[in-house]
Write a protein that holds these residues in place. Structure first.
Motif, PDB file in Angstrom:
ATOM      1  N   GLY A 194      52.713  35.980  35.784  1.00 31.42           N
ATOM      2  CA  GLY A 194      52.269  36.426  37.091  1.00 31.42           C
ATOM      3  C   GLY A 194      51.817  37.871  37.077  1.00 31.42           C
ATOM      4  O   GLY A 194      50.879  38.249  37.781  1.00 31.42           O
ATOM      5  N   SER A 195      52.454  38.677  36.242  1.00 28.17           N
ATOM      6  CA  SER A 195      52.061  40.082  36.169  1.00 28.17           C
ATOM      7  C   SER A 195      50.641  40.223  35.629  1.00 28.17           C
ATOM      8  O   SER A 195      49.918  41.142  36.021  1.00 28.17           O
ATOM      9  CB  SER A 195      53.047  40.877  35.308  1.00 28.17           C
ATOM     10  OG  SER A 195      53.127  40.328  34.014  1.00 28.17           O
ATOM     11  N   ASP A 196      50.224  39.292  34.771  1.00 27.80           N
ATOM     12  CA  ASP A 196      48.848  39.321  34.261  1.00 27.80           C
ATOM     13  C   ASP A 196      47.851  39.075  35.383  1.00 27.80           C
ATOM     14  O   ASP A 196      46.797  39.712  35.439  1.00 27.80           O
ATOM     15  CB  ASP A 196      48.658  38.275  33.164  1.00 27.80           C
ATOM     16  CG  ASP A 196      49.506  38.549  31.939  1.00 27.80           C
ATOM     17  OD1 ASP A 196      49.899  39.711  31.735  1.00 27.80           O
ATOM     18  OD2 ASP A 196      49.774  37.599  31.182  1.00 27.80           O
ATOM     19  N   GLN A 197      48.178  38.155  36.267  1.00 27.95           N
ATOM     20  CA  GLN A 197      47.293  37.861  37.395  1.00 27.95           C
ATOM     21  C   GLN A 197      47.209  39.063  38.332  1.00 27.95           C
ATOM     22  O   GLN A 197      46.131  39.392  38.838  1.00 27.95           O
ATOM     23  CB  GLN A 197      47.795  36.633  38.153  1.00 27.95           C
ATOM     24  CG  GLN A 197      47.740  35.365  37.330  1.00 27.95           C
ATOM     25  CD  GLN A 197      48.500  34.219  37.987  1.00 27.95           C
ATOM     26  OE1 GLN A 197      49.305  34.425  38.871  1.00 27.95           O
ATOM     27  NE2 GLN A 197      48.234  33.016  37.529  1.00 27.95           N
ATOM     28  N   ILE A 198      48.330  39.717  38.550  1.00 28.19           N
ATOM     29  CA  ILE A 198      48.334  40.906  39.410  1.00 28.19           C
ATOM     30  C   ILE A 198      47.488  42.004  38.767  1.00 28.19           C
ATOM     31  O   ILE A 198      46.715  42.682  39.437  1.00 28.19           O
ATOM     32  CB  ILE A 198      49.770  41.402  39.668  1.00 28.19           C
ATOM     33  CG1 ILE A 198      50.578  40.327  40.392  1.00 28.19           C
ATOM     34  CG2 ILE A 198      49.762  42.693  40.473  1.00 28.19           C
ATOM     35  CD1 ILE A 198      52.068  40.608  40.443  1.00 28.19           C
ATOM     36  N   GLU A 199      47.627  42.172  37.452  1.00 30.51           N
ATOM     37  CA  GLU A 199      46.864  43.210  36.752  1.00 30.51           C
ATOM     38  C   GLU A 199      45.362  42.947  36.852  1.00 30.51           C
ATOM     39  O   GLU A 199      44.578  43.881  37.016  1.00 30.51           O
ATOM     40  CB  GLU A 199      47.310  43.300  35.282  1.00 30.51           C
ATOM     41  CG  GLU A 199      46.542  44.308  34.462  1.00 30.51           C
ATOM     42  CD  GLU A 199      46.643  45.739  34.958  1.00 30.51           C
ATOM     43  OE1 GLU A 199      45.794  46.554  34.543  1.00 30.51           O
ATOM     44  OE2 GLU A 199      47.537  46.086  35.751  1.00 30.51           O
ATOM     45  N   GLN A 200      44.947  41.696  36.765  1.00 29.55           N
ATOM     46  CA  GLN A 200      43.521  41.373  36.917  1.00 29.55           C
ATOM     47  C   GLN A 200      43.034  41.761  38.308  1.00 29.55           C
ATOM     48  O   GLN A 200      41.958  42.358  38.451  1.00 29.55           O
ATOM     49  CB  GLN A 200      43.278  39.893  36.664  1.00 29.55           C
ATOM     50  CG  GLN A 200      43.402  39.490  35.214  1.00 29.55           C
ATOM     51  CD  GLN A 200      43.294  37.987  35.020  1.00 29.55           C
ATOM     52  OE1 GLN A 200      43.253  37.224  35.978  1.00 29.55           O
ATOM     53  NE2 GLN A 200      43.237  37.568  33.771  1.00 29.55           N
ATOM     54  N   ALA A 201      43.795  41.432  39.317  1.00 26.68           N
ATOM     55  CA  ALA A 201      43.419  41.793  40.695  1.00 26.68           C
ATOM     56  C   ALA A 201      43.405  43.310  40.850  1.00 26.68           C
ATOM     57  O   ALA A 201      42.499  43.874  41.481  1.00 26.68           O
ATOM     58  CB  ALA A 201      44.396  41.160  41.682  1.00 26.68           C
ATOM     59  N   ARG A 202      44.369  43.972  40.257  1.00 24.40           N
ATOM     60  CA  ARG A 202      44.453  45.433  40.330  1.00 24.40           C
ATOM     61  C   ARG A 202      43.232  46.075  39.680  1.00 24.40           C
ATOM     62  O   ARG A 202      42.640  47.007  40.232  1.00 24.40           O
ATOM     63  CB  ARG A 202      45.738  45.904  39.652  1.00 24.40           C
ATOM     64  CG  ARG A 202      46.114  47.335  39.949  1.00 24.40           C
ATOM     65  CD  ARG A 202      47.382  47.741  39.223  1.00 24.40           C
ATOM     66  NE  ARG A 202      47.137  48.099  37.850  1.00 24.40           N
ATOM     67  CZ  ARG A 202      46.574  49.250  37.449  1.00 24.40           C
ATOM     68  NH1 ARG A 202      46.208  50.130  38.326  1.00 24.40           N
ATOM     69  NH2 ARG A 202      46.392  49.506  36.181  1.00 24.40           N
ATOM     70  N   GLN A 203      42.829  45.570  38.529  1.00 24.61           N
ATOM     71  CA  GLN A 203      41.654  46.110  37.839  1.00 24.61           C
ATOM     72  C   GLN A 203      40.382  45.902  38.667  1.00 24.61           C
ATOM     73  O   GLN A 203      39.506  46.772  38.702  1.00 24.61           O
ATOM     74  CB  GLN A 203      41.498  45.474  36.451  1.00 24.61           C
ATOM     75  CG  GLN A 203      42.531  45.925  35.447  1.00 24.61           C
ATOM     76  CD  GLN A 203      42.482  47.415  35.181  1.00 24.61           C
ATOM     77  OE1 GLN A 203      41.427  48.030  35.144  1.00 24.61           O
ATOM     78  NE2 GLN A 203      43.654  48.021  34.995  1.00 24.61           N
ATOM     79  N   HIS A 204      40.302  44.760  39.337  1.00 21.70           N
ATOM     80  CA  HIS A 204      39.140  44.477  40.198  1.00 21.70           C
ATOM     81  C   HIS A 204      39.064  45.494  41.341  1.00 21.70           C
ATOM     82  O   HIS A 204      38.002  46.079  41.597  1.00 21.70           O
ATOM     83  CB  HIS A 204      39.231  43.046  40.740  1.00 21.70           C
ATOM     84  CG  HIS A 204      38.178  42.707  41.729  1.00 21.70           C
ATOM     85  ND1 HIS A 204      36.862  42.520  41.381  1.00 21.70           N
ATOM     86  CD2 HIS A 204      38.232  42.544  43.077  1.00 21.70           C
ATOM     87  CE1 HIS A 204      36.151  42.245  42.462  1.00 21.70           C
ATOM     88  NE2 HIS A 204      36.966  42.253  43.506  1.00 21.70           N
ATOM     89  N   VAL A 205      40.170  45.710  42.010  1.00 21.84           N
ATOM     90  CA  VAL A 205      40.204  46.647  43.136  1.00 21.84           C
ATOM     91  C   VAL A 205      39.964  48.072  42.634  1.00 21.84           C
ATOM     92  O   VAL A 205      39.256  48.860  43.277  1.00 21.84           O
ATOM     93  CB  VAL A 205      41.535  46.536  43.913  1.00 21.84           C
ATOM     94  CG1 VAL A 205      41.672  47.635  44.951  1.00 21.84           C
ATOM     95  CG2 VAL A 205      41.633  45.169  44.576  1.00 21.84           C
ATOM     96  N   LEU A 206      40.517  48.396  41.489  1.00 22.08           N
ATOM     97  CA  LEU A 206      40.314  49.721  40.908  1.00 22.08           C
ATOM     98  C   LEU A 206      38.833  49.969  40.614  1.00 22.08           C
ATOM     99  O   LEU A 206      38.314  51.066  40.869  1.00 22.08           O
ATOM    100  CB  LEU A 206      41.138  49.849  39.622  1.00 22.08           C
ATOM    101  CG  LEU A 206      41.442  51.223  39.094  1.00 22.08           C
ATOM    102  CD1 LEU A 206      42.123  52.085  40.128  1.00 22.08           C
ATOM    103  CD2 LEU A 206      42.298  51.127  37.856  1.00 22.08           C
ATOM    104  N   ALA A 207      38.134  48.955  40.113  1.00 19.67           N
ATOM    105  CA  ALA A 207      36.698  49.089  39.837  1.00 19.67           C
ATOM    106  C   ALA A 207      35.915  49.285  41.143  1.00 19.67           C
ATOM    107  O   ALA A 207      34.986  50.102  41.195  1.00 19.67           O
ATOM    108  CB  ALA A 207      36.194  47.867  39.085  1.00 19.67           C
TER     109      ALA A 207
END
Length: 179
Positions: A148-161
């Motif tokens: 689940g942390s991987d999925q959160i990190e993907q979303a976080r990277q998207h928002v960060l971009a």
């Protein structure tokens, strides 16, 4: 006693049974020379076979939370795009005008309006980071399956971009008014 080849040979022959006796063990204690199971595997077939599927930990609650956060991010990005269009037009009209003029003030106001959707994205990023840290702690403690942390990190990277892009746009617009 004089050291001669004959004396050396007698000494070696008399010590040989003692030396060889230490090497003899019962056969049950010796390792087998038969091929082991790992040696019998067909490595070529294993190399050609597709890798096993990666088990993804799909947590319905996490998926729902991430979808909601990403929907908020998409809304903030759409709001930013609308405000960006207005700010770009105002900055274009104010280019070359005096600082403090009416057109310059309107452009500054429109550029400032970009901060609201950017603030929303920053808030979403903060929420994702809190969720990420909490998830990592629960995964480390064994309370939740990993993944689940991987999925959160993907979303976080998207928002960060998205946030980085918005910051770049605002910086560019401000720079265009400075000249």
């Amino acid at each position: 006693m004089k050291v001669t080849p004959a004396n050396i040979a007698r000494l070696v022959l008399s010590a040989a049974p003692l030396l060889l006796g230490g090497c003899l063990k019962p056969m049950a204690e010796l390792p087998s020379l038969e091929r082991r199971a790992v040696e019998l595997r067909d490595r070529e077939a294993e190399a050609k076979a597709p890798p096993p599927p990666v088990e993804s930990a799909v947590d319905p609650a996490l998926a729902r939370d991430l979808a909601a956060m990403l929907a908020r991010a998409d809304t903030a990005e759409a709001d930013f795009a609308v405000a960006h269009s207005a700010a770009q037009q105002a900055a274009g009209a104010a280019r070359g005008k005096d600082v403090g003029s009416e057109l310059w003030s309107v452009a500054q106001t429109r550029i400032s309006a970009l901060d609201a959707p950017r603030r929303e994205l920053a808030q979403i990023l903060g929420d994702l980071e809190e969720l990420y840290v909490a998830r990592l702690q629960k995964e480390a403690a064994g309370e939740l399956k990993s993944g689940g942390s991987d999925q959160i990190e993907q979303a976080r990277q998207h928002v960060l971009a998205l946030l980085a892009n918005q910051n770049e746009v605002i910086t560019r617009l401000k720079a265009s008014l400075a000249s």
